[in-house]
Design a protein around this motif. Sequence first.
Motif, PDB file in Angstrom:
ATOM      1  N   UNK B 124      40.655  27.089  58.055  1.00 34.16           N
ATOM      2  CA  UNK B 124      41.023  28.480  57.761  1.00 34.16           C
ATOM      3  C   UNK B 124      39.779  29.336  57.629  1.00 34.16           C
ATOM      4  N   UNK B 125      39.941  30.625  57.937  1.00 42.38           N
ATOM      5  CA  UNK B 125      38.882  31.594  57.665  1.00 42.38           C
ATOM      6  C   UNK B 125      38.972  32.075  56.227  1.00 42.38           C
ATOM      7  N   UNK B 126      37.824  32.240  55.567  1.00 39.11           N
ATOM      8  CA  UNK B 126      37.747  33.033  54.334  1.00 39.11           C
ATOM      9  C   UNK B 126      36.652  34.069  54.557  1.00 39.11           C
ATOM     10  N   UNK B 127      37.029  35.337  54.564  1.00 38.64           N
ATOM     11  CA  UNK B 127      36.031  36.399  54.729  1.00 38.64           C
ATOM     12  C   UNK B 127      36.006  37.264  53.472  1.00 38.64           C
ATOM     13  N   UNK B 128      34.825  37.790  53.129  1.00 41.49           N
ATOM     14  CA  UNK B 128      34.698  38.489  51.837  1.00 41.49           C
ATOM     15  C   UNK B 128      33.676  39.627  51.905  1.00 41.49           C
ATOM     16  N   UNK B 129      33.649  40.305  53.068  1.00 41.79           N
ATOM     17  CA  UNK B 129      32.714  41.422  53.259  1.00 41.79           C
ATOM     18  C   UNK B 129      32.803  42.446  52.135  1.00 41.79           C
ATOM     19  N   UNK B 130      34.019  42.723  51.648  1.00 42.92           N
ATOM     20  CA  UNK B 130      34.186  43.785  50.648  1.00 42.92           C
ATOM     21  C   UNK B 130      33.695  43.391  49.264  1.00 42.92           C
ATOM     22  N   UNK B 131      33.303  42.127  49.088  1.00 41.41           N
ATOM     23  CA  UNK B 131      32.917  41.710  47.739  1.00 41.41           C
ATOM     24  C   UNK B 131      31.559  42.256  47.316  1.00 41.41           C
ATOM     25  N   UNK B 132      30.734  42.642  48.272  1.00 41.75           N
ATOM     26  CA  UNK B 132      29.412  43.205  47.963  1.00 41.75           C
ATOM     27  C   UNK B 132      29.251  44.536  48.689  1.00 41.75           C
ATOM     28  N   UNK B 133      28.901  45.582  47.947  1.00 45.17           N
ATOM     29  CA  UNK B 133      28.579  46.880  48.556  1.00 45.17           C
ATOM     30  C   UNK B 133      29.696  47.350  49.491  1.00 45.17           C
ATOM     31  N   UNK B 134      30.874  47.535  48.893  1.00 47.31           N
ATOM     32  CA  UNK B 134      32.135  47.933  49.548  1.00 47.31           C
ATOM     33  C   UNK B 134      32.078  48.308  51.022  1.00 47.31           C
ATOM     34  N   UNK B 135      31.548  49.478  51.337  1.00 43.92           N
ATOM     35  CA  UNK B 135      31.632  49.978  52.713  1.00 43.92           C
ATOM     36  C   UNK B 135      30.499  49.544  53.627  1.00 43.92           C
ATOM     37  N   UNK B 136      29.530  48.791  53.107  1.00 47.27           N
ATOM     38  CA  UNK B 136      28.377  48.397  53.923  1.00 47.27           C
ATOM     39  C   UNK B 136      28.609  46.985  54.463  1.00 47.27           C
ATOM     40  N   UNK B 137      28.599  46.802  55.785  1.00 43.32           N
ATOM     41  CA  UNK B 137      28.866  45.457  56.313  1.00 43.32           C
ATOM     42  C   UNK B 137      27.643  44.543  56.185  1.00 43.32           C
ATOM     43  N   UNK B 138      27.217  44.318  54.953  1.00 45.46           N
ATOM     44  CA  UNK B 138      25.967  43.589  54.729  1.00 45.46           C
ATOM     45  C   UNK B 138      26.139  42.076  54.885  1.00 45.46           C
ATOM     46  N   UNK B 139      27.328  41.570  54.626  1.00 46.08           N
ATOM     47  CA  UNK B 139      27.521  40.117  54.726  1.00 46.08           C
ATOM     48  C   UNK B 139      27.456  39.674  56.183  1.00 46.08           C
ATOM     49  N   UNK B 140      28.186  40.402  57.055  1.00 50.54           N
ATOM     50  CA  UNK B 140      28.062  40.176  58.504  1.00 50.54           C
ATOM     51  C   UNK B 140      26.619  40.277  58.971  1.00 50.54           C
ATOM     52  N   UNK B 141      25.916  41.296  58.471  1.00 50.94           N
ATOM     53  CA  UNK B 141      24.543  41.526  58.912  1.00 50.94           C
ATOM     54  C   UNK B 141      23.665  40.335  58.549  1.00 50.94           C
ATOM     55  N   UNK B 142      23.825  39.815  57.344  1.00 50.89           N
ATOM     56  CA  UNK B 142      23.007  38.661  56.942  1.00 50.89           C
ATOM     57  C   UNK B 142      23.385  37.417  57.746  1.00 50.89           C
ATOM     58  N   UNK B 143      24.690  37.203  57.970  1.00 51.52           N
ATOM     59  CA  UNK B 143      25.106  35.986  58.667  1.00 51.52           C
ATOM     60  C   UNK B 143      24.758  36.059  60.154  1.00 51.52           C
ATOM     61  N   UNK B 144      25.074  37.201  60.778  1.00 56.72           N
ATOM     62  CA  UNK B 144      24.938  37.274  62.228  1.00 56.72           C
ATOM     63  C   UNK B 144      23.704  38.052  62.679  1.00 56.72           C
ATOM     64  N   UNK B 145      23.518  39.238  62.129  1.00 59.83           N
ATOM     65  CA  UNK B 145      22.446  40.106  62.614  1.00 59.83           C
ATOM     66  C   UNK B 145      21.071  39.485  62.434  1.00 59.83           C
ATOM     67  N   UNK B 146      20.890  38.767  61.331  1.00 60.35           N
ATOM     68  CA  UNK B 146      19.582  38.180  61.054  1.00 60.35           C
ATOM     69  C   UNK B 146      19.595  36.659  61.153  1.00 60.35           C
ATOM     70  N   UNK B 147      20.536  36.128  61.943  1.00 65.90           N
ATOM     71  CA  UNK B 147      20.644  34.674  62.056  1.00 65.90           C
ATOM     72  C   UNK B 147      19.368  34.042  62.584  1.00 65.90           C
ATOM     73  N   UNK B 148      18.577  34.817  63.337  1.00 62.80           N
ATOM     74  CA  UNK B 148      17.383  34.266  63.970  1.00 62.80           C
ATOM     75  C   UNK B 148      16.144  34.388  63.096  1.00 62.80           C
ATOM     76  N   UNK B 149      16.257  35.118  62.009  1.00 61.55           N
ATOM     77  CA  UNK B 149      15.053  35.459  61.255  1.00 61.55           C
ATOM     78  C   UNK B 149      15.009  34.672  59.948  1.00 61.55           C
ATOM     79  N   UNK B 150      13.856  34.714  59.306  1.00 57.78           N
ATOM     80  CA  UNK B 150      13.707  34.083  58.007  1.00 57.78           C
ATOM     81  C   UNK B 150      13.562  35.215  57.004  1.00 57.78           C
TER      82      UNK B 150
END
Lengths: 428, 428
Positions: B124-150
């Motif tokens: 199953x999927x569990x997604x929780x983007x809204x749990x931090x900084x309501x309107x800012x898609x920061x969880x996606x950004x950390x998981x996907x946008x910066x997947x290549x970086x340290x």
Amino acid sequence: MKPVKVGLLGLGTVGTGVVRIVEGHQEDLRSQVGSPIVIEKVLVQNKDKARSISIDASKLTEDVADIIYNPDIDVVVEVMGGIEHTKQHILEALSRGKHVVTANKDLMALHGQEILAKAAENRCDVFYEASVAGGIPIIRTLIEGFSSDRITKIMGIVNGTTNYILTKMSQEGASYLDVLKEAQQLGYAEADPTSDVEGLDAARKMTILARLGFRAEFALEDVSVQGISGVSKEDILYAKRLGYEVKLLGIAERSDDQIAVSVQPTMVKQSHPIASVNGVFNAVYVHGEAVGETMFYGAGAGELPTATSIVADLVAVVKNLKIGVNGLQDVASYKETKLKTDEQISSKYFLLLHVDDKAGVLARITQVFAEYEVSLESVLQQPNPHNPEAEIIVITHDANKAAMNKVLQAFDSLEVIRKVKSIYRVEG
Amino acid sequence: MKPVKVGLLGLGTVGTGVVRIVEGHQEDLRSQVGSPIVIEKVLVQNKDKARSISIDASKLTEDVADIIYNPDIDVVVEVMGGIEHTKQHILEALSRGKHVVTANKDLMALHGQEILAKAAENRCDVFYEASVAGGIPIIRTLIEGFSSDRITKIMGIVNGTTNYILTKMSQEGASYLDVLKEAQQLGYAEADPTSDVEGLDAARKMTILARLGFRAEFALEDVSVQGISGVSKEDILYAKRLGYEVKLLGIAERSDDQIAVSVQPTMVKQSHPIASVNGVFNAVYVHGEAVGETMFYGAGAGELPTATSIVADLVAVVKNLKIGVNGLQDVASYKETKLKTDEQISSKYFLLLHVDDKAGVLARITQVFAEYEVSLESVLQQPNPHNPEAEIIVITHDANKAAMNKVLQAFDSLEVIRKVKSIYRVEG
């Protein structure tokens, strides 16, 4: 899982960054995707050229066929730039089932729809996060983060060269030409800076953002473009005195499913978050009906920031490979675009007029605004110490572009106006 | 594709926003995911309560079993809050193959690992983007946008209440208690504001961000937490005079695979992008080895911004349903955490000391700093017009926390120091 093999087209600044990140972060990447990522072949112009990274000579090739027709290669990463030839290479690679990651904004702005269609036909991924605002994951954010919302406005500082120039002019009171020369010496501006300073680069990026943000077809030639070469240091001084900064903004707007996209030097209120984005940094401000105001800030270019986005795309391709869903994720249908007419494009304007210094001039001018139903937010008249003429500064309330054009036409035949010195769109 | 059916746990502010967006954007959502999304059942405390949206009475239930044991429901959206009971509901839903979208930071900070494990077990999927900084898609950004970086550092203004209070104190020179009272009247602060003002809410959010950003296990109890109730208007005045703003920052840092996470009032240089994030807005600043500085800004809470993130997660679940890959995307292995010791946590500090107004005091004090190898960036001594004692303001260079603790201990037994009035971490 067996290693995923990458063919890299181009080994300039960004290509070098891709090699550095893929090799330097190998362990982190493998823990995320479950298999090694290997740079198998690299297309270069000259195999014998000295390079800042050590790379196995047997991996270098001067023949693109070694990559796009190479059955071992799973993913082609394109960082060579160029349009027509590059497009052919990418279409060939896709038709052979290779996934593509590209940083090529020119290509995606001009031929994005054709490339994405070819990818879907072959069940391939094409990702292009690095094509707009290098290190900022704005494309993902528009596609996924705001998938539930209706975006009404995107404003971007998406060209680092022009933002560097305008920041320097603002901070040091320097002239456009002096700062341009300095930027060229520092490598922030090309020897031929036309594409940057005339707004073409920004227009290409805004085309990509508008398509994704509004989920609509949209063509580059429908962007109205004006560059920064006409921005004077006096304009910036006036702007600052009134509480504004001058920024080259790409603005994409939608209302009632009608769209307008433009790039122009814009006066932005200093309290607006995008006004304080300085130097070579980029930022994209997004307004959504539900989410309200958001902004995403970071490096717009550079070896490693751009490579970060490319390798993040590569990770996404490999994750899709692992679960077997490449080419399946974009199921959105795109709407046909209706462009806004000039009557439907509305904003505030700043005007600086040089006028005869005599009685009744202001009355004549305000009458013209009234005639075309442009109402005024503020008016300032002052003598110009260097000239016999007076200066009038006007900031309008929201006015439509058609009405403003009529006002400017009327000013042409108004003999008390010697010159419309400057006109800027105003935001914030 | 048949309609996707959603069970909504909770119909407060955010739940109402979810209903509004799902119903208001039905056509846009369907064009993206290829099938209608239907809110099938809504858990409420009292079916007869008057509501600001019209919703079919037959959809309301007071019994959670109508949702978590309902075979028609594909996705459970949890916006009811609470920890232990809610966790049980979510685990039950997952074990019945229902995907989960939640806005519950408390739950994810405390039991995220257990919930994600249960989800993986049931595909199953569990997604929780809204749990931090309501309107800012920061969880996606950390998981996907910066997947290549340290990622090396995450700094967040992730609590709107405290940022509102500090902004008002800074802009109006008002006291903490006066602004808190006003915030309570405006509904920006709870009647019992402890969780916000003492930094606990921010600590939970930083726990979630640290786990994702560093791909490491990390527990809430390892966050060092200090709230804003001790921030005086004098501290803010001093900060501003020196070019800083006081912000409640969550700071997560990593170096050499060692991690420290803290929440504390921090003096942030005014030129740093996070210093100008004001009012109830949130922002998350991320520094990556390759990407450099980035920042993401937007609404941190509110009905529609938070609902935007929840419905974006819902869209992601439905896209995964369509291609049959729920529960398969997160293949990252998480590292075990090593916490930084106090010797390894380094930052600048601001100190305000009240001291005897006599000769040799400054020498005694600077000697203590020297003894523990804390070097000083600037020192300012001035008479205090209201007191017989003098004030000394010190800003240190980077110093480790252990050394600073020793300095403070030494100050305790130094009789020329009457009081260490304030001490702040300094960033930017």
